[in-house]
Design a protein around this motif. Structure first.
Motif, PDB file in Angstrom:
ATOM      1  N   ILE A  96       0.841  -1.201   0.000  1.00 13.00           N
ATOM      2  CA  ILE A  96       0.000   0.000   0.000  1.00 13.00           C
ATOM      3  C   ILE A  96       0.875   1.250   0.000  1.00 13.00           C
ATOM      4  O   ILE A  96       0.610   2.220  -0.726  1.00 13.00           O
ATOM      5  CB  ILE A  96      -0.938   0.012   1.223  1.00 13.00           C
ATOM      6  CG1 ILE A  96      -1.916  -1.139   1.151  1.00 13.00           C
ATOM      7  CG2 ILE A  96      -1.686   1.327   1.313  1.00 13.00           C
ATOM      8  CD1 ILE A  96      -2.799  -1.247   2.366  1.00 13.00           C
ATOM      9  N   ALA A 119       0.971   4.391  -2.730  1.00 13.81           N
ATOM     10  CA  ALA A 119       0.791   5.786  -2.327  1.00 13.81           C
ATOM     11  C   ALA A 119       1.977   6.632  -2.775  1.00 13.81           C
ATOM     12  O   ALA A 119       1.808   7.739  -3.317  1.00 13.81           O
ATOM     13  CB  ALA A 119       0.613   5.877  -0.812  1.00 13.81           C
ATOM     14  N   VAL A 177       2.140   9.856  -5.386  1.00 15.62           N
ATOM     15  CA  VAL A 177       2.683  11.183  -5.051  1.00 15.62           C
ATOM     16  C   VAL A 177       3.780  11.555  -6.049  1.00 15.62           C
ATOM     17  O   VAL A 177       3.847  12.696  -6.519  1.00 15.62           O
ATOM     18  CB  VAL A 177       3.224  11.190  -3.599  1.00 15.62           C
ATOM     19  CG1 VAL A 177       3.916  12.498  -3.304  1.00 15.62           C
ATOM     20  CG2 VAL A 177       2.111  10.950  -2.620  1.00 15.62           C
ATOM     21  N   PHE A 206      -0.676  22.325   1.171  1.00 13.94           N
ATOM     22  CA  PHE A 206      -1.944  21.779   0.736  1.00 13.94           C
ATOM     23  C   PHE A 206      -2.891  22.839   0.207  1.00 13.94           C
ATOM     24  O   PHE A 206      -3.930  22.512  -0.340  1.00 13.94           O
ATOM     25  CB  PHE A 206      -2.589  20.970   1.859  1.00 13.94           C
ATOM     26  CG  PHE A 206      -1.828  19.716   2.107  1.00 13.94           C
ATOM     27  CD1 PHE A 206      -0.985  19.615   3.185  1.00 13.94           C
ATOM     28  CD2 PHE A 206      -1.903  18.667   1.219  1.00 13.94           C
ATOM     29  CE1 PHE A 206      -0.235  18.469   3.385  1.00 13.94           C
ATOM     30  CE2 PHE A 206      -1.170  17.515   1.419  1.00 13.94           C
ATOM     31  CZ  PHE A 206      -0.336  17.427   2.500  1.00 13.94           C
ATOM     32  N   ILE A 210      -5.430  14.251  -4.144  1.00 13.80           N
ATOM     33  CA  ILE A 210      -5.128  13.042  -4.915  1.00 13.80           C
ATOM     34  C   ILE A 210      -5.579  11.883  -4.047  1.00 13.80           C
ATOM     35  O   ILE A 210      -4.960  11.575  -3.036  1.00 13.80           O
ATOM     36  CB  ILE A 210      -3.614  12.885  -5.181  1.00 13.80           C
ATOM     37  CG1 ILE A 210      -3.018  14.185  -5.692  1.00 13.80           C
ATOM     38  CG2 ILE A 210      -3.366  11.761  -6.160  1.00 13.80           C
ATOM     39  CD1 ILE A 210      -1.520  14.221  -5.561  1.00 13.80           C
ATOM     40  N   THR A 211      -6.664  11.247  -4.415  1.00 13.42           N
ATOM     41  CA  THR A 211      -7.149  10.152  -3.576  1.00 13.42           C
ATOM     42  C   THR A 211      -6.380   8.883  -3.901  1.00 13.42           C
ATOM     43  O   THR A 211      -5.920   8.680  -5.025  1.00 13.42           O
ATOM     44  CB  THR A 211      -8.648   9.898  -3.783  1.00 13.42           C
ATOM     45  OG1 THR A 211      -8.890   9.883  -5.187  1.00 13.42           O
ATOM     46  CG2 THR A 211      -9.480  10.966  -3.138  1.00 13.42           C
ATOM     47  N   PHE A 212      -6.282   8.021  -2.907  1.00 14.24           N
ATOM     48  CA  PHE A 212      -5.576   6.764  -3.072  1.00 14.24           C
ATOM     49  C   PHE A 212      -6.290   5.900  -4.104  1.00 14.24           C
ATOM     50  O   PHE A 212      -7.514   5.896  -4.175  1.00 14.24           O
ATOM     51  CB  PHE A 212      -5.515   6.059  -1.716  1.00 14.24           C
ATOM     52  CG  PHE A 212      -4.614   4.888  -1.681  1.00 14.24           C
ATOM     53  CD1 PHE A 212      -5.126   3.619  -1.531  1.00 14.24           C
ATOM     54  CD2 PHE A 212      -3.241   5.033  -1.804  1.00 14.24           C
ATOM     55  CE1 PHE A 212      -4.289   2.525  -1.504  1.00 14.24           C
ATOM     56  CE2 PHE A 212      -2.406   3.946  -1.771  1.00 14.24           C
ATOM     57  CZ  PHE A 212      -2.935   2.683  -1.624  1.00 14.24           C
ATOM     58  N   PHE A 245      -6.945  -3.176   8.433  1.00 16.35           N
ATOM     59  CA  PHE A 245      -5.999  -4.266   8.676  1.00 16.35           C
ATOM     60  C   PHE A 245      -5.144  -3.944   9.882  1.00 16.35           C
ATOM     61  O   PHE A 245      -5.026  -2.783  10.243  1.00 16.35           O
ATOM     62  CB  PHE A 245      -5.135  -4.507   7.430  1.00 16.35           C
ATOM     63  CG  PHE A 245      -4.154  -3.414   7.138  1.00 16.35           C
ATOM     64  CD1 PHE A 245      -4.543  -2.298   6.433  1.00 16.35           C
ATOM     65  CD2 PHE A 245      -2.840  -3.506   7.564  1.00 16.35           C
ATOM     66  CE1 PHE A 245      -3.647  -1.294   6.158  1.00 16.35           C
ATOM     67  CE2 PHE A 245      -1.940  -2.506   7.284  1.00 16.35           C
ATOM     68  CZ  PHE A 245      -2.344  -1.388   6.568  1.00 16.35           C
ATOM     69  N   THR A 275      -3.225  11.486   0.221  1.00 18.28           N
ATOM     70  CA  THR A 275      -3.034  10.332  -0.654  1.00 18.28           C
ATOM     71  C   THR A 275      -2.703   9.078   0.147  1.00 18.28           C
ATOM     72  O   THR A 275      -3.118   7.977  -0.199  1.00 18.28           O
ATOM     73  CB  THR A 275      -1.897  10.620  -1.652  1.00 18.28           C
ATOM     74  OG1 THR A 275      -2.155  11.867  -2.273  1.00 18.28           O
ATOM     75  CG2 THR A 275      -1.811   9.545  -2.699  1.00 18.28           C
ATOM     76  N   ILE A 276      -1.956   9.278   1.223  1.00 19.56           N
ATOM     77  CA  ILE A 276      -1.608   8.133   2.066  1.00 19.56           C
ATOM     78  C   ILE A 276      -2.833   7.778   2.902  1.00 19.56           C
ATOM     79  O   ILE A 276      -3.332   8.605   3.667  1.00 19.56           O
ATOM     80  CB  ILE A 276      -0.412   8.493   2.971  1.00 19.56           C
ATOM     81  CG1 ILE A 276       0.780   8.865   2.093  1.00 19.56           C
ATOM     82  CG2 ILE A 276      -0.067   7.360   3.885  1.00 19.56           C
ATOM     83  CD1 ILE A 276       1.955   9.385   2.861  1.00 19.56           C
ATOM     84  N   PRO A 277      -3.352   6.545   2.749  1.00 21.80           N
ATOM     85  CA  PRO A 277      -4.615   6.216   3.419  1.00 21.80           C
ATOM     86  C   PRO A 277      -4.483   6.179   4.940  1.00 21.80           C
ATOM     87  O   PRO A 277      -3.430   5.846   5.485  1.00 21.80           O
ATOM     88  CB  PRO A 277      -4.960   4.830   2.865  1.00 21.80           C
ATOM     89  CG  PRO A 277      -3.721   4.295   2.301  1.00 21.80           C
ATOM     90  CD  PRO A 277      -2.867   5.430   1.914  1.00 21.80           C
ATOM     91  N   LEU A 337      -3.283   2.847   6.643  1.00 25.04           N
ATOM     92  CA  LEU A 337      -1.855   2.570   6.653  1.00 25.04           C
ATOM     93  C   LEU A 337      -1.172   3.326   7.785  1.00 25.04           C
ATOM     94  O   LEU A 337      -0.365   2.768   8.542  1.00 25.04           O
ATOM     95  CB  LEU A 337      -1.245   2.985   5.308  1.00 25.04           C
ATOM     96  CG  LEU A 337       0.252   2.789   5.160  1.00 25.04           C
ATOM     97  CD1 LEU A 337       0.564   1.337   4.985  1.00 25.04           C
ATOM     98  CD2 LEU A 337       0.797   3.583   3.985  1.00 25.04           C
ATOM     99  N   GLN A 359       2.987  12.960   3.578  1.00 25.98           N
ATOM    100  CA  GLN A 359       2.819  13.233   2.160  1.00 25.98           C
ATOM    101  C   GLN A 359       3.662  14.422   1.738  1.00 25.98           C
ATOM    102  O   GLN A 359       4.278  14.419   0.660  1.00 25.98           O
ATOM    103  CB  GLN A 359       1.347  13.498   1.850  1.00 25.98           C
ATOM    104  CG  GLN A 359       1.082  13.567   0.367  1.00 25.98           C
ATOM    105  CD  GLN A 359      -0.373  13.810   0.045  1.00 25.98           C
ATOM    106  OE1 GLN A 359      -1.240  13.600   0.873  1.00 25.98           O
ATOM    107  NE2 GLN A 359      -0.621  14.273  -1.158  1.00 25.98           N
TER     108      GLN A 359
END
Lengths: 234, 144
Positions: A35, A39, A43, A128, A134-136, A143, B31-33, B36, B62
């Protein structure tokens, strides 16, 4: 020359065996690292890169994992130092300062200034303010998934009689006698089923009850860390 | 008295700035969920029920990645500009920007992270041999 040739062969076989076993070797962090790689790739793409070297992507994703881990560790330490168990925003900002201390931070030396006006927080806000969201790329499930522990019942729960007075009834029951069957491997002598999980690399035929026992043991007994699935399945 | 009032106003402004900042975090999706980030924070012992702090960490990470990638991009572009002198064909091919280990290690060095890759690995007698002759040498080694 003869010895050199054989050594080369052995090394080739060893490397092949290692790569085979590494296919089955499940590291506990692979999913999270994958994951992180996605990501980081997203980026990098937004920054302007069109492709990447695999080693570079892996290195960068390792580094950001370390960054997150270190930030959490520092924030937790700051919270504990203040006599708290739960961290708050000031702990996190102080942790950020520590991580970026190599570059210097504006306004930190001023005692009267609020934390929110510090260089780091302002940098984040500016960063920002410019770019869009930017969505994943994928939907990430929660998890790690906590599995239900299927307990092997005790002698008392199963209603079985322990084999002798020295075995108390609250201990887990022995597995079925079918699973004790010894298997003769190809050219490697006899090995008992209990060693199956430890010496998983030796390839040989496995009967059904043995296979179920191994799977059962692997799922219930070895939780967390690595799970080693032996070769020659099915 | 005036000084106290000023300092109180200043504190009030600071508090509102901080709360505004935290509120703005929830508007932006990094962007980084979150899953995670929560996983690794939990690993490190970080405990906080507030989602905004998770977002803050994700946003800071990020930003860090973007800065490192940006620096690497500058290195890559500088290298391409230095290489391209006369041939315009090469220029069109080299337009593809690739994140290499070289550029990455240079940009990470400024952030205090030392990443170095091996130049070559000499783990077998066949390393460094021309591929055409490598097969011949390998066959000879196996036959002997």
């Amino acid at each position: 020359m003869k010895d050199g040739g054989f050594e080369n062969k052995k090394e080739l076989e060893n490397s092949k065996n290692q790569s085979k076993s590494s296919k089955f070797y499940i590291k506990s962090d692979d999913f999270a690292l994958a994951i992180a790689k996605v990501a980081v790739a997203q980026v990098c793409e937004s920054v302007g890169f069109q492709s990447f070297q695999h080693s570079a992507l892996e290195a960068l994703s390792d580094i950001i994992v370390w960054y997150i881990y270190n930030l959490g560790k520092t924030s937790n330490f700051n919270a504990n130092l203040a006599g708290r168990v739960e961290a708050n925003v000031f702990d996190v900002i102080q942790g950020l300062e520590e991580l970026e201390s190599g570059l210097g931070f504006a306004g930190a030396s001023d005692v009267n200034r609020c934390v929110a006006n510090l260089g780091i927080v302002r940098d984040i806000v500016h960063f920002f303010g410019d770019g869009g969201d930017i969505t994943f790329a994928y939907e990430v499930p929660w998890f790690p998934v906590v599995k239900e522990w299927k307990r092997i019942g005790s002698f008392w729960e199963k209603g079985e009689d322990p084999h002798g007075e020295h075995i108390p009834s609250w201990l887990p029951a022995f597995p079925d006698p079918d699973t004790y069957a010894t298997q003769s491997s190809v050219g490697n002598g006899t090995m008992s089923a209990s060693n199956e999980v430890k010496n998983g690399r030796v390839e040989r035929k496995i009967e059904r009850p043995l296979l179920n026992f191994q799977q059962q043991f692997a799922h219930n007994g070895n939780e967390g860390g690595s799970s080693h699935v032996g070769g020659g399945k099915g | 008295m005036n000084h106290n009032r000023q300092s109180n106003d200043g504190k009030h402004d600071d508090d509102s700035a901080l709360s505004d900042f935290l509120a703005s975090l929830m508007d932006y999706t990094p962007t980084i969920p979150d899953e995670l980030v929560e996983h690794y924070l939990a690993k490190s012992g970080f405990q906080c029920p507030d989602v905004r702090l998770i977002r803050l960490v994700a946003v800071a990470t990020q930003k860090f990645v973007a800065e490192v990638a940006n620096d690497a991009l500058q290195h890559c572009k500088a290298r391409q500009a230095a290489v391209v002198k006369d041939k315009r064909e090469k220029q069109q091919k080299d337009k593809r920007l690739i994140l290499t280990m070289d550029d990455l290690s240079k940009s990470l060095l400024e952030y205090g992270v030392n990443v170095k890759q091996q130049e070559y690995f000499a783990d077998s007698p066949l390393t460094g041999i021309d591929p055409a002759t490598r097969d011949e040498v390998r066959i000879m080694l196996l036959l002997c």
